[in-house]
Design an enzyme around this catalytic site. Sequence first.
Site, PDB file in Angstrom:
ATOM      1  N   GLU A 282      43.249  29.693  49.824  1.00  0.00           N
ATOM      2  CA  GLU A 282      43.108  29.431  48.385  1.00  0.00           C
ATOM      3  C   GLU A 282      41.806  29.983  47.823  1.00  0.00           C
ATOM      4  O   GLU A 282      40.921  29.224  47.388  1.00  0.00           O
ATOM      5  CB  GLU A 282      43.261  27.937  48.101  1.00  0.00           C
ATOM      6  N   GLU A 402      51.787  27.219  51.814  1.00  0.00           N
ATOM      7  CA  GLU A 402      51.842  25.789  51.504  1.00  0.00           C
ATOM      8  C   GLU A 402      52.825  25.594  50.363  1.00  0.00           C
ATOM      9  O   GLU A 402      52.847  26.379  49.417  1.00  0.00           O
ATOM     10  CB  GLU A 402      50.478  25.250  51.057  1.00  0.00           C
TER      11      GLU A 402
END
Length: 670
Positions: A282, A402
């Site tokens: 991320e 994810e």
Amino acid sequence: MFRKARTVLGVVVAGCTVLATAVAPASAAAPEAGCRVTYTVKGQWQGGFTADIAVANLGPALDGWELKWEWPTGQQLGHGWNAQVSESDDAVTAKNSGHNAKIATNATVNFGLNGTWGHANTAPLSFSLNGVTCVHGGPSLTAMEHTAAMQPGWNLGNTLDATGPDETSWGNPRVTEALLDNVKAQGFKSIRIPVTWGQHQGPAPDYTIEADYLARVEEVVRWALARDLYVMINVHHDSWQWMVKMPAEHDRVLAQFNSLWKQLTPAFTEYGPKLMFESWNEPQFAGSTGKPQEIALNAELNAAFHDIVRKSGGNNATRLLVLPTLHTSTEQQYVDPLVEQIRGLNDPNLIATVHSYGYWPFSANVAGGIRYDATAQQFDTDSFDRVHNSFIAKGIPVILGEFGLLGFDRHTGTVEQGEKLKFFEYVGYYARTKKITTMLWDNGQHFDRTMFQWKDPELFAHIKSSWTTRSATASTDQVFTAKPSAITARTVTLNLNGAKFSGLYNGNIALSRGRDYTLDGDRLTLTASALTKLSGSRTYGVNAVLTARFSQGVPWRFYVITYDTPVLGNATGTTEKFEIPMDFRGDQLATMEAKYDDGTFAGPHDWTSFKEFDKAFAPNYTDRKTELKAEFFTNVKDNQRVTLTFHYWSGTKVSYHVTKSGSAVTGTTA
């Protein structure tokens, strides 16, 4: 994001094999031919085992050979046959016997051994033949084929990525081989192991990784690979701990990042193609000049990562590498730069990764997003379409590293059960049709890591079904009847999703079509007489659970619920602890609005009247109260009355007044 385990019998059970393919340890662009080792446990019992080892020679003919390996979990050698086998500490050496010294190119020689084991019997992952390293591997596949073979995947979340001193810091138990056995038994083919490194690194300039911590990560990786799972490791919460500072501390962050990967690459060189590296998690930056700079910094880190891994040689020269978009976002403005970078690197073993937690108002249950409606579904459709068209259609594989719902970071009750199931059913199905490999985010809230059971079996049933087919759902899973009123028929709309309705059941008893229910296309109507019988004495709450069965996929449940208008009580408290007495009387809270008397919005997210479930407010059905959280009052003005409107799933609305004065709060019924 964020009973003691049973005795482990090990992964290497009868018939289980581990393949290994030799490569030269030089930094060549492609592996050289060497050997393939197939290690098979032919029998295992408590404390002992028998193994067969097949050595295939993929290189020039040999006249005399010596195979070496180390036991990964402390096994001890007994005796061998068809080879001269010896052991020193955990290192084993097998030399040819006189009759099998010669191995022609592409020929195979077999020998066997027996041994003993204690806590585990994990298969060896690394072999060397006449000094050439043989590594755990498998068939030669393209990056796209490997990525497809990884489907479905699971995240070992909030464990090795914990930011405390060890892997239990965020409440999960230490990883055991038993856990990985059970994860594989659920049908998962790959495991993402998020790892946070910063707190285990020494100071500049070396940023040395703690040896014990690196050994622990390597141990878990070995365990997973020994179970023939694909494994992805990364640099995880470092992204917001220290990498986020790169705009202001460019050289320091880059030096630490480079040092980190320069230490990781040699530690994992021996592992074969089922181990992959993910650059970082991320990507995000603080204090930048804007998105163009952030995109450029992410590209710089991805490029540095790629260069370090490839130059480290061995299996790292061709290892699958996973590169993220900025924020691992599916937005086109972040996808396009990564497409350009991957194509520019001209490396066939690169994979793109994005994350998706769905349409934010629904995912977090804020701004009135209580249903997985057409807007929420279109968000997922558009996201996966962009990813497919931008990457996969151009030959670049994609891993959804994810996915889940943001409300799950607190608990899985933030989103209503039926709406939750519709989300996972559709996301799994649509990602599959777009050839995107999915990896479920699980920080311990889904699969119990000591009992090895799903905390919500119905949820996992829908997730698993989506891997291969579609399941029918419905407009709701709740059928409410108001207690003060006579019971009338209720109609729900079925989302058949390609399935055919086959029957409606109360337990194992089939309800009668025509008498108990009718079906007109996709409209299922429960008759008044059936609901009256099912409701019984009409106590508040769930009176019956019906199951609709279909020609494919998972059945859909309907909860028959008797309710009355909830009753609220006056209350006093503080901004840190304020609870509204609330007799729910069978109903369930969906969302809450907050407005001042002039109509403006009160509380956090002041652009919407609807507050975030479980973050601004939280129902407690057992104690019959609803808590207003401190975060809610932080954004409420002093001495101005706020009218709360509680929306319940039956459609009922109830108003309530609260006023904050300093840290004191009073609440009164409307």
